[in-house]
Design a protein around this motif. Structure first.
Motif, mmCIF file in Angstrom:
data_model
loop_
_atom_site.group_PDB
_atom_site.id
_atom_site.type_symbol
_atom_site.label_atom_id
_atom_site.label_comp_id
_atom_site.label_asym_id
_atom_site.label_seq_id
_atom_site.Cartn_x
_atom_site.Cartn_y
_atom_site.Cartn_z
ATOM 1 N N THR A 9 0.707 -1.149 0.004
ATOM 2 C CA THR A 9 -0.116 -0.054 -0.011
ATOM 3 C C THR A 9 0.832 1.126 -0.129
ATOM 4 O O THR A 9 0.535 2.358 -0.530
ATOM 5 C CB THR A 9 -0.924 0.040 1.157
ATOM 6 O OG1 THR A 9 -0.462 -0.237 2.481
ATOM 7 C CG2 THR A 9 -2.109 -0.689 0.965
ATOM 8 N N GLY A 12 1.233 1.878 -3.277
ATOM 9 C CA GLY A 12 0.206 1.691 -4.247
ATOM 10 C C GLY A 12 -0.827 2.507 -4.584
ATOM 11 O O GLY A 12 -1.682 2.103 -5.257
ATOM 12 N N SER A 13 -0.185 3.922 -4.522
ATOM 13 C CA SER A 13 -1.005 4.934 -4.972
ATOM 14 C C SER A 13 0.064 6.054 -5.262
ATOM 15 O O SER A 13 0.989 6.135 -4.518
ATOM 16 C CB SER A 13 -2.130 5.402 -4.126
ATOM 17 O OG SER A 13 -1.683 5.944 -3.112
ATOM 18 N N ASN A 15 -0.121 9.137 -4.422
ATOM 19 C CA ASN A 15 -0.044 9.978 -2.987
ATOM 20 C C ASN A 15 0.817 9.338 -2.039
ATOM 21 O O ASN A 15 1.796 9.846 -1.609
ATOM 22 C CB ASN A 15 -1.434 10.012 -2.379
ATOM 23 C CG ASN A 15 -1.895 11.389 -2.450
ATOM 24 O OD1 ASN A 15 -1.209 12.366 -2.895
ATOM 25 N ND2 ASN A 15 -3.298 11.407 -2.068
ATOM 26 N N ASN A 16 0.895 8.034 -1.965
ATOM 27 C CA ASN A 16 1.715 7.310 -1.046
ATOM 28 C C ASN A 16 2.961 7.102 -1.517
ATOM 29 O O ASN A 16 3.871 7.169 -0.720
ATOM 30 C CB ASN A 16 1.134 5.931 -0.656
ATOM 31 C CG ASN A 16 -0.259 5.902 -0.134
ATOM 32 O OD1 ASN A 16 -0.608 6.981 0.474
ATOM 33 N ND2 ASN A 16 -0.985 4.681 0.157
ATOM 34 N N MET A 37 3.439 -3.168 -5.927
ATOM 35 C CA MET A 37 2.198 -1.989 -5.678
ATOM 36 C C MET A 37 1.168 -3.043 -5.289
ATOM 37 O O MET A 37 0.685 -4.113 -5.935
ATOM 38 C CB MET A 37 1.770 -1.369 -6.808
ATOM 39 C CG MET A 37 2.840 -0.480 -7.256
ATOM 40 S SD MET A 37 2.462 0.326 -8.812
ATOM 41 C CE MET A 37 1.095 1.343 -8.347
ATOM 42 N N LYS A 69 -3.431 -0.384 -15.688
ATOM 43 C CA LYS A 69 -3.306 -0.004 -14.371
ATOM 44 C C LYS A 69 -1.848 0.918 -14.141
ATOM 45 O O LYS A 69 -1.708 2.009 -13.644
ATOM 46 C CB LYS A 69 -3.623 -0.950 -13.323
ATOM 47 C CG LYS A 69 -3.471 -0.491 -11.934
ATOM 48 C CD LYS A 69 -3.659 -1.608 -10.946
ATOM 49 C CE LYS A 69 -3.068 -1.370 -9.462
ATOM 50 N NZ LYS A 69 -3.061 -2.470 -8.569
ATOM 51 N N VAL A 73 -0.638 4.873 -13.684
ATOM 52 C CA VAL A 73 0.333 5.371 -12.558
ATOM 53 C C VAL A 73 1.293 6.087 -13.113
ATOM 54 O O VAL A 73 1.822 7.156 -12.707
ATOM 55 C CB VAL A 73 0.814 4.276 -11.800
ATOM 56 C CG1 VAL A 73 1.816 4.881 -10.789
ATOM 57 C CG2 VAL A 73 -0.434 3.245 -10.968
#
Ligand code: ASP
Length: 440
Positions: A9, A12-13, A15-16, A37, A69, A73
C-alpha cells in the motif's frame, strides 16, 4: 545505515509514493526494500493460475488490465519525457514477457518468474521517479545478491559478498533501492521468500550490512494487541522483544512475515514497525529488551488441524512419543502445539499436505481422531506464565469451548486451540477479560 522496507500500500498509489519519497529523503544514506504495488502480486498469482488451467484468453485479459493500471500510474507520476520513455519501455517489456508466458508450459519456475514481476516493476518505477525528483538513488537488483540455500534459508555468505560487491561497483548513491520477496534458489533459478516475504528480505539485508535499524513501513501504526479486523479498540504495542514479536508473527499477526524477526534477533538489530500514512506515530519497536510483564497481545492463526493419538500401549511405556514424532519428521510436517495424558497425545499441524499418509502410519499402533478448521489463539508477553493477572484468561473458558491449552512451554506464550467458528468470540472475550478489565 538503516534499511527501510515499504509494503504494497505504501507504493500502491501516487499519493503514497510521494509520501515514501518524503520519508526516505531525510539526508541519511539508506537501503530501501520495496514490495510490489498493492494488488499486483495477487493479480500475477491469478494470471499464473489461469495459464496453469490453460485459460489463455482470460490470462491475456488480466495481463491487459494490469498493464492499463501501470500506464495510468506512469502518466500521473512521471512527467519528464526521457524518463517517461524509459519507464514505458520497461513496463512494456514486462507485459510482453507476461504475454509470452501464456503459451508456455506451467511449472513452479514459470510461476516464480511471473510473480517476481511485481517487485521488478515497483522498484524500476520508483527509482526513476526519484531520479526525476533529483534524488541520487541507485537500483540494486535483488537477483544479483539475494539467494536461498537448499533448505530455503538465506545464504548469508553469498548475500553479504555479493551485496557488498555491487554496492562498491555502483556509483555512489544516497539511496539504494532493491526488490523485496524475490531471490535466487540454490540452483540459481528465480525463486521467492514466500508471500509477504519482503519483510524478511529487509531483515536479511539488515543483518548482513549490520544496519543500525530495520524499519518496516506499512499502513498500520505498529503491531496491535489484538486483531483489529475482529476486535474493536485495539492499540499498537510500543515495545516488543524479539521473542514476543516472533511468536505473534508466527501465530497470525498479519503485519509481519513470520520469519522476519529471525535474522534481526541473531544480529541484534532493532526492527521498527512504522505507518507510512502517519510517519510521526511511534509504531512498534522490536528489540532484545523485554519491557513490561504479563499478556501484551493476542493473535490467532487459522487453518489448524488437531490430531488426537490414543493408545493403550502408551500406558507406562516409553518411546511412544518418539515413534509419533518420527512419523511427522518423515513427512516434514511441523507440530505447533502438543498436550499429553497417560493414554493420549493431542497435537496440531498447519500443513496438512501429508495428513492422510501420517494418519495411515499412526493407525498402525493407535486410534486417531482428526479435527479440521481449528484456530490457535496465542497470548504473548514477557513472563505471561508467571504473571499474577494471567489467571483472568481462565475466566474466559466458561464462555468458549477450548480444545487444547499449551501453558508453560515458553515464558512468553500461552496457546489455546479452539474451533475456528469460535475464534472471533474467543478473541473478543479474551480482550474483554484481559485488556478492558486491566484498563477499567
Ligand atoms: N509482493 C509479495 C506479496 O504480495 C511480497 C510482499 O509484498 O512482501 O506477497
Amino acid at each position: 545505515m538503516k534499511v527501510l522496507k515499504f509494503g504494497g500500500t505504501s507504493v500502491g498509489s501516487i499519493n503514497n509514493i510521494r509520501k515514501v519519497k518524503e520519508i526516505i529523503t531525510d539526508g541519511n544514506k539508506k537501503i530501501v526494500v520495496l514490495s510490489a504495488m498493492s494488488g499486483t502480486t495477487n493479480a500475477l498469482v491469478q494470471i499464473s493460475e489461469l495459464i496453469k488451467n490453460k485459460q489463455v484468453n482470460e490470462a491475456f485479459q488480466n495481463i491487459e488490465t494490469l498493464h492499463e493500471k501501470y500506464k495510468l500510474v506512469l502518466d500521473e507520476l512521471i512527467e519528464e519525457t526521457s524518463i517517461k520513455l524509459d519507464v514505458t519501455n520497461y513496463i512494456d517489456s514486462v507485459f510482453d514477457f507476461l504475454k509470452s508466458c501464456t503459451s508456455k508450459k506451467h511449472s513452479e519456475l514459470l510461476y516464480n518468474k511471473i510473480v517476481s514481476q511485481g517487485e521488478l516493476l515497483s522498484t524500476y518505477f520508483f527509482t526513476k521517479y526519484l531520479h526525476q525528483e533529483g534524488v541520487n538513488a541507485r537500483l540494486l537488483p535483488a537477483l544479483d545478491f539475494m539467494r536461498i540455500d537448499k533448505t530455503n534459508d538465506p545464504d548469508d555468505f553469498y548475500i553479504q559478498q555479493n551485496l557488498q560487491r555491487i554496492i562498491d561497483q555502483a556509483l555512489p548513491a544516497d539511496i539504494y533501492i532493491t526488490q523485496g520477496f524475490i531471490c535466487l534458489n540454490a540452483f540459481g533459478e528465480i525463486a521467492n521468500l514466500q508471500r509477504g516475504g519482503s519483510d524478511y528480505t529487509a531483515t536479511i539485508i539488515g543483518a548482513v550490512v549490520k544496519a543500525e535499524e530495520v524499519q518496516i513501513w506499512t499502513d498500520i501504526d505498529g503491531m496491535h494487541n489484538n486483531d483489529p479486523r475482529f476486535v474493536e479498540n485495539t492499540h499498537a504495542i510500543s515495545n516488543l522483544s524479539f521473542d514476543e514479536a516472533a511468536e505473534l508473527a508466527y501465530f497470525g499477526a498479519k503485519i509481519l512475515h513470520p520469519q522476519t524477526v529471525m535474522p534481526a534477533r541473531e544480529a541484534n538489530i532493532p526492527v521498527r514497525l512504522k505507518n507510512t500514512m502517519d510517519p510521526e506515530s511511534y509504531g512498534t519497536l522490536i528489540s532484545k529488551d523485554f519491557k513490561g510483564e504479563g499478556i501484551k497481545a493476542i493473535a490467532a492463526k487459522d487453518g489448524i488441524t488437531a490430531i488426537k493419538i490414543k493408545s493403550a500401549r502408551m500406558l507406562l511405556a516409553h518411546g511412544f512419543l518418539k515413534k509419533v514424532f518420527e512419523i511427522f519428521e518423515k513427512y516434514e510436517t511441523a507440530i505447533d502445539m502438543i498436550t499429553t495424558s497417560e493414554i493420549a497425545v493431542s497435537l496440531t499441524i498447519d500443513d496438512d499436505k501429508n495428513l492422510n499418509a501420517i494418519i495411515d502410519e499412526l493407525e498402525k499402533f493407535s486410534t486417531v481422531e482428526v479435527d479440521n478448521q481449528q484456530s490457535i489463539i496465542c497470548l504473548v508477553g514477557h513472563l505471561v506464565v508467571r504473571h499474577h493477572e494471567t489467571h483472568r484468561l481462565f475466566q474466559v473458558l466458561q464462555d468458549i469451548s477450548v480444545r487444547m491449552i499449551s501453558y508453560g512451554g515458553s515464558n512468553n506464550n500461552i496457546s489455546l486451540l479452539v474451533s475456528s467458528n469460535d475464534k472471533i468470540t474467543a478473541l473478543k472475550c479474551l480482550n474483554a477479560y484481559i485488556f478492558d478489565f486491566a484498563t477499567a
